[in-house]
Enzyme design. Structure first.
Site, PDB file in Angstrom:
ATOM      1  N   TYR A  83       0.855  -1.175  -0.023  1.00 45.99           N
ATOM      2  CA  TYR A  83      -0.072  -0.011   0.048  1.00 45.99           C
ATOM      3  C   TYR A  83       0.835   1.142  -0.151  1.00 45.99           C
ATOM      4  O   TYR A  83       0.363   2.294   0.444  1.00 45.99           O
ATOM      5  CB  TYR A  83      -0.965   0.038   1.135  1.00 45.99           C
ATOM      6  CG  TYR A  83      -2.092  -0.788   1.016  1.00 45.99           C
ATOM      7  CD1 TYR A  83      -2.246  -1.719   0.126  1.00 45.99           C
ATOM      8  CD2 TYR A  83      -3.202  -0.644   1.887  1.00 45.99           C
ATOM      9  CE1 TYR A  83      -3.553  -2.402  -0.019  1.00 45.99           C
ATOM     10  CE2 TYR A  83      -4.350  -1.302   1.762  1.00 45.99           C
ATOM     11  CZ  TYR A  83      -4.382  -2.154   0.913  1.00 45.99           C
ATOM     12  OH  TYR A  83      -5.739  -3.196   0.968  1.00 45.99           O
ATOM     13  N   TRP A 127       1.188  -1.660   5.328  1.00 44.06           N
ATOM     14  CA  TRP A 127       0.296  -2.709   5.138  1.00 44.06           C
ATOM     15  C   TRP A 127       1.084  -4.170   5.026  1.00 44.06           C
ATOM     16  O   TRP A 127       0.477  -4.982   5.560  1.00 44.06           O
ATOM     17  CB  TRP A 127      -0.553  -2.330   3.777  1.00 44.06           C
ATOM     18  CG  TRP A 127      -1.508  -3.695   3.621  1.00 44.06           C
ATOM     19  CD1 TRP A 127      -2.787  -3.859   4.172  1.00 44.06           C
ATOM     20  CD2 TRP A 127      -1.276  -4.891   2.681  1.00 44.06           C
ATOM     21  NE1 TRP A 127      -3.385  -5.152   3.669  1.00 44.06           N
ATOM     22  CE2 TRP A 127      -2.577  -5.732   2.672  1.00 44.06           C
ATOM     23  CE3 TRP A 127       0.022  -5.275   1.951  1.00 44.06           C
ATOM     24  CZ2 TRP A 127      -2.580  -7.048   2.167  1.00 44.06           C
ATOM     25  CZ3 TRP A 127      -0.453  -6.443   1.230  1.00 44.06           C
ATOM     26  CH2 TRP A 127      -1.680  -7.483   1.361  1.00 44.06           C
ATOM     27  N   TYR A 140     -14.197  -0.499  -3.436  1.00 43.00           N
ATOM     28  CA  TYR A 140     -12.719  -1.192  -2.838  1.00 43.00           C
ATOM     29  C   TYR A 140     -12.061  -1.949  -3.846  1.00 43.00           C
ATOM     30  O   TYR A 140     -12.726  -3.023  -4.274  1.00 43.00           O
ATOM     31  CB  TYR A 140     -12.945  -1.752  -1.586  1.00 43.00           C
ATOM     32  CG  TYR A 140     -11.635  -2.096  -0.891  1.00 43.00           C
ATOM     33  CD1 TYR A 140     -10.538  -1.422  -0.409  1.00 43.00           C
ATOM     34  CD2 TYR A 140     -11.193  -3.388  -0.590  1.00 43.00           C
ATOM     35  CE1 TYR A 140      -9.378  -1.549   0.103  1.00 43.00           C
ATOM     36  CE2 TYR A 140     -10.215  -3.877   0.099  1.00 43.00           C
ATOM     37  CZ  TYR A 140      -9.318  -2.936   0.254  1.00 43.00           C
ATOM     38  OH  TYR A 140      -8.258  -3.497   0.905  1.00 43.00           O
ATOM     39  N   HIS A 141     -10.960  -1.707  -4.273  1.00 44.17           N
ATOM     40  CA  HIS A 141     -10.274  -2.414  -5.409  1.00 44.17           C
ATOM     41  C   HIS A 141     -10.641  -2.386  -6.739  1.00 44.17           C
ATOM     42  O   HIS A 141     -10.662  -3.106  -7.705  1.00 44.17           O
ATOM     43  CB  HIS A 141      -9.955  -3.984  -4.860  1.00 44.17           C
ATOM     44  CG  HIS A 141      -9.370  -4.384  -3.829  1.00 44.17           C
ATOM     45  ND1 HIS A 141      -9.454  -5.659  -3.010  1.00 44.17           N
ATOM     46  CD2 HIS A 141      -8.377  -3.672  -3.231  1.00 44.17           C
ATOM     47  CE1 HIS A 141      -8.540  -5.912  -2.289  1.00 44.17           C
ATOM     48  NE2 HIS A 141      -7.819  -4.573  -2.409  1.00 44.17           N
ATOM     49  N   HIS A 153      -6.211   0.746  -5.925  1.00 46.80           N
ATOM     50  CA  HIS A 153      -6.511   1.343  -4.574  1.00 46.80           C
ATOM     51  C   HIS A 153      -7.016   2.843  -4.579  1.00 46.80           C
ATOM     52  O   HIS A 153      -6.554   3.411  -3.786  1.00 46.80           O
ATOM     53  CB  HIS A 153      -5.834   0.866  -3.425  1.00 46.80           C
ATOM     54  CG  HIS A 153      -5.455  -0.559  -3.370  1.00 46.80           C
ATOM     55  ND1 HIS A 153      -4.719  -1.375  -3.999  1.00 46.80           N
ATOM     56  CD2 HIS A 153      -5.997  -1.071  -2.106  1.00 46.80           C
ATOM     57  CE1 HIS A 153      -4.849  -2.714  -3.581  1.00 46.80           C
ATOM     58  NE2 HIS A 153      -5.633  -2.501  -2.648  1.00 46.80           N
TER      59      HIS A 153
END
Length: 831
Positions: free
Chosen positions: A474, A492, A688-689, A774
């Site tokens: 991340y 992360w 998300y993603h 992200h």
């Protein structure tokens, strides 16, 4: 491996890997549990929360197959019972198989489902045969029809992985009676065969496609009954724009039994295609369960229902998609059950109506393209290609497995090819990405937290480079004006803490530590601590190897990368709080727009706020611009050639892997006015993603979301959005400028190009080829160019000399006409 295409998944009768069970519907066969790419069990990273229960439930209902029939272009009836009817018999051990005894019939093969009634459909669920691999569908198209004769263009295309997993192939929800699956290839190229064990269809997911909210000015609302004694529960409250007020059926004294009706009078006829229902925010009582919707032109005669269904017992906004667009003045919602069976009540906070989008104002969406993986990370490549990757598996992540599933979408043909990358020993889930000066893609860290890999689009090959000094996931990355790649943060993966900066040299292929660039000043105050607080930083490279870190922390910082490096405060982002899971876009030279985000990574309300951040030299100025119409976290933003910015998707309350509180209306920001305009509604949530990328033809790819294994919120697909600047009012394409020559494959900063065009143009602009993951894309930047006429159909176009302005790398060169309509771009590497 592949678990979900489209909006919802038929994930019934299984024990998901996240430990949440999904119910088995009456008469439905359980769906087999997919397996990871290596055949082992997935291990979820401790840094992600468990997927919420609602992520395990199909967001669209499975349609009742009673009375349906199936027909095929051909079927095997000699060597075995391979009739088309077997796909509807509820038995996974029977199947349809194309003819193979005697003379083989070549691909393509078609399977047509006739529901014998019109219903809203949003996905086809394909279950491969259980007895072997032969006939698994590879490339496919899906078409729909109301009469079985007029099919139009496919609503979905794609490529399926060669495995036994059940696959959900989504498309924009719409009314249809017939649905046709066409198999173009066999997944393993074993022969000219097609087979299927079972076919199911999913109904209305509550996400209408290509609609916009109708303006409610002058509207009135009336109800069959309303509460006026115990509270102000008048019907008019559903139109007041205040989520705190409600319509409530009468309950003081003698309650009025169900059903209850609410009728909207628009006081003018309009084309209506969906009703949006906001449940009350103050409690569960009165949530609408089973409902019907009818329309009228006179308020007296209401026709057959245009929508019928049952809403879940939760507080999320619900949408009922009509089986056909209706020209009406009155729209009536009839509620026949209370969602939780708590009593004979009905309530609503707000009611909105949606109509078809106008292409020249709201843009339009293309068909859904299925991927053999969830595209969690993407990069735009020369040659009209889009590179995508997920993790070690196509539908889940976890551990450090040493390989990655990748895919490439050919934008010209629409075909997707899949490949597993083993040679770099790198699981590239949750990485940092930087587009290098020569056009290659540098991917760092993630699940294999110290690794670094390079993709070369010229050779279509992956290779490894020296590992980073600090293990990261991340992390934020950007190329520097020097041609080096800078990385910061990323707790992360590896040991959480102060993940100081380091720089990769393309000359030595090694990493140089920057002990003077601590990550601490750039962290947010996320309550989850360091492993969240240094994620997904917004970086913008400038002259002299410097970097402006402008978020998501409210504190901005200048970073120097020479020698030991250094980091100094650059002020706060106006009155913005921390905005984790928001993003920033460079829309002009020294000018950026930041959008949305939330104070913490998850489980905190997102914001509607947007800010401009501009700099001259070392002076940074931040100001609040117009707010978005919707609060968003986990959204994606893309700068267009004309300098406007589109934001896609996101959630008003960020929860990883969930599709609750999804924002389905993209918005277009205009730097000239600072305002946002709603665009055509998305068919599939992108949270998300998910990713978004500007394409060389001036359109935008939006896709992905999920990667949570056996969940219903995996969206292994994407769609291309055509912005309004490319469309006439009737949806036809506008005439576009054409670049005919003068664009070399490579050029240097400070050079002048003589570009020829077909007809006059008003301006030229470079937009850097970008990579997204992200919600973050630090590679985006738009650089307007100085140009002068150089004869008929020719222009002298000057490339800036400052590599802090035209960062080294591959760009798309667009020509724009006086109305801001862009050409298709020519690729040029400036280095």
């Amino acid at each position: 491996m592949l678990i979900a295409f489209g909006l919802g998944s038929l994930l019934l009768g299984l024990t998901p890997w996240l430990g949440v069970a999904s119910p088995v519907g009456a008469g439905r066969a359980p769906v087999p549990r997919p397996t990871p790419a290596d055949g082992g069990a997935a291990v979820q990273s401790p840094h992600h929360g468990i997927a919420p229960a609602n992520a395990m439930e199909p967001t669209a209902p499975v349609l009742d197959r009673a009375g349906w029939t199936a027909a095929a272009s051909d079927e095997e009836t000699v060597a075995e019972d391979g009739r088309a009817a077997n796909v509807l018999d509820g038995d996974a051990n029977t199947m349809w198989h194309s003819r193979y005894a005697g003379t083989l019939l070549p691909l393509p093969h078609t399977l047509t489902i006739d529901m014998h009634r019109t219903a809203v459909v949003s996905a086809l669920v394909y279950r491969p045969r259980a007895s072997g691999a032969n006939g698994r569908v590879g490339e496919y198209t899906i078409s729909v029809s109301t009469n079985g004769q007029d099919w139009g263009s496919p609503v979905a295309t794609g490529t399926l992985a060669d495995d036994a997993a059940t696959k959900t192939l989504g498309f924009a929800p719409q009314g249809a009676r017939f649905l046709r699956l066409t198999a173009l290839t066999e997944a393993g190229n074993r022969g000219p065969w097609t087979s299927a064990a079972e076919i199911n269809l999913l109904g209305d997911p509550g996400t209408p496609a290509a609609t916009v909210d109708l303006p409610r000015t002058g509207w009135t609302a009336a109800a069959s009954d309303e509460e006026t004694v115990a509270e102000n529960g008048r019907a008019a409250n559903v139109l007041d724009g205040d989520a705190g007020t409600i319509w409530h059926s009468r309950y003081a004294g003698t309650p009025v039994p169900l059903p209850h009706t609410l009728t909207i009078d628009m006081h003018r006829e309009a084309a209506v295609s969906a009703l949006v229902y906001h449940p009350r925010a103050s409690g569960p009582n009165g949530r609408a369960g089973a409902y019907t919707i009818t329309t009228s032109t006179n308020g007296t005669t209401f026709g057959a229902p245009v929508a019928v269904g049952t809403w879940r017992d939760d507080d999320t906004v619900k949408t009922a998609t009509f089986i056909r667009t209706e020209n009406a003045r009155f729209v009536r919602l009839t509620v026949t059950t209370e969602a939780g069976n708590r009593g004979p009540w009905t309530s609503a906070s707000e009611i909105r109506l949606s109509g078809p989008a106008g292409p020249a104002v709201h843009g339009s969406w293309g068909k859904i393209t299925g991927f053999p993986l969830v595209p969690v990370a993407t990069a735009v490549l020369p040659g009209d290609k889009l590179l995508a990757w997920s993790a070690y598996a196509v539908d889940r992540f976890g551990g450090s497995n040493g390989y990655t599933q990748t895919a490439i979408l050919d934008l010209k043909t629409g075909k997707v090819t899949q490949r597993r990358i083993d040679n770099t020993g790198h699981d590239m889930f949750c990485p940092g990405i930087a587009m290098l000066a020569d056009g290659r893609v540098l991917v760092t860290g993630g699940s294999n937290a110290e690794k670094a890999s390079i993709y070369d689009p010229a050779t279509d090959q992956w290779s490894s480079t020296t590992s980073m000094n600090i293990a990261r996931g991340y992390q934020a990355m950007t190329l520097l004006s020097t041609g080096e790649a800078f990385v910061l943060g990323g707790s992360w993966s590896g040991t959480p803490g102060d993940k100081a900066g380091e720089v990769w040299s393309p000359d030595t292929r090694t990493w140089r530590g920057l002990p003077g660039v601590s990550a601490l000043p750039a962290m947010t105050a996320d309550p989850a601590g360091a492993y969240r607080a240094d994620n997904h930083m917004w970086l913008h490279a400038t002259s002299g190897g410097k970097v402006l870190q402008l978020g998501p922390s409210k504190q901005m910082n200048w970073i120097t990368t020479a020698g030991q490096g250094g980091i100094t405060a650059a002020g706060t982002r106006a009155d913005s709080p921390d905005a984790m899971t928001g993003n920033a876009v460079a829309y002009d030279i020294g000018k950026l727009l930041t959008l949305g985000g939330s104070p913490a990574y998850e489980n905190t309300p997102a914001t509607r706020r947007a800010y401009t951040v501009s700099f001259t030299g070392s002076q940074v100025e931040a100001a609040r611009t117009g707010d978005m119409g919707y609060a968003r976290a986990f959204s994606n933003s893309v700068v267009l050639p004309d300098g406007k910015v589109i934001v896609f998707g996101g959630q008003s309350y960020p929860v990883p892997f969930s599709d609750a509180t999804s924002v389905l209306t993209p918005e277009l920001w205009d730097p000239a006015t600072g305002t946002f305009t709603p665009l055509a509604t998305m068919a599939i949530p992108r949270n998300y993603h998910s990713v978004a990328n500007l394409l060389p033809d001036g359109r935008v790819f939006s896709g992905g979301g999920g990667l949570c294994g056996d969940c219903a919120t995996n969206h292994a697909d994407g769609a291309v959005f055509t912005p309004p600047y490319l469309l006439n009012a009737d949806g036809s394409p506008k005439p576009r400028p054409v670049i005919t020559g003068g664009v070399p494959a490579t050029t240097a900063p400070g050079t002048s190009l003589t570009v020829t065009t077909q007809g006059p143009v008003a301006s030229f602009v470079l937009v850097r080829s970008a990579a997204a993951t992200h919600s973050t894309d630090n590679d985006q930047r738009r650089v307007p160019l100085v140009s002068t006429p150089a004869g008929t159909g020719a222009y002298t176009v000057s490339v800036p000399a400052d590599t802090g302005v035209v960062l080294p790398g591959t760009y798309m060169l667009f020509a724009l006409d006086a109305q801001g309509v862009p050409s298709t771009a020519r690729f040029v590497t400036v280095s």
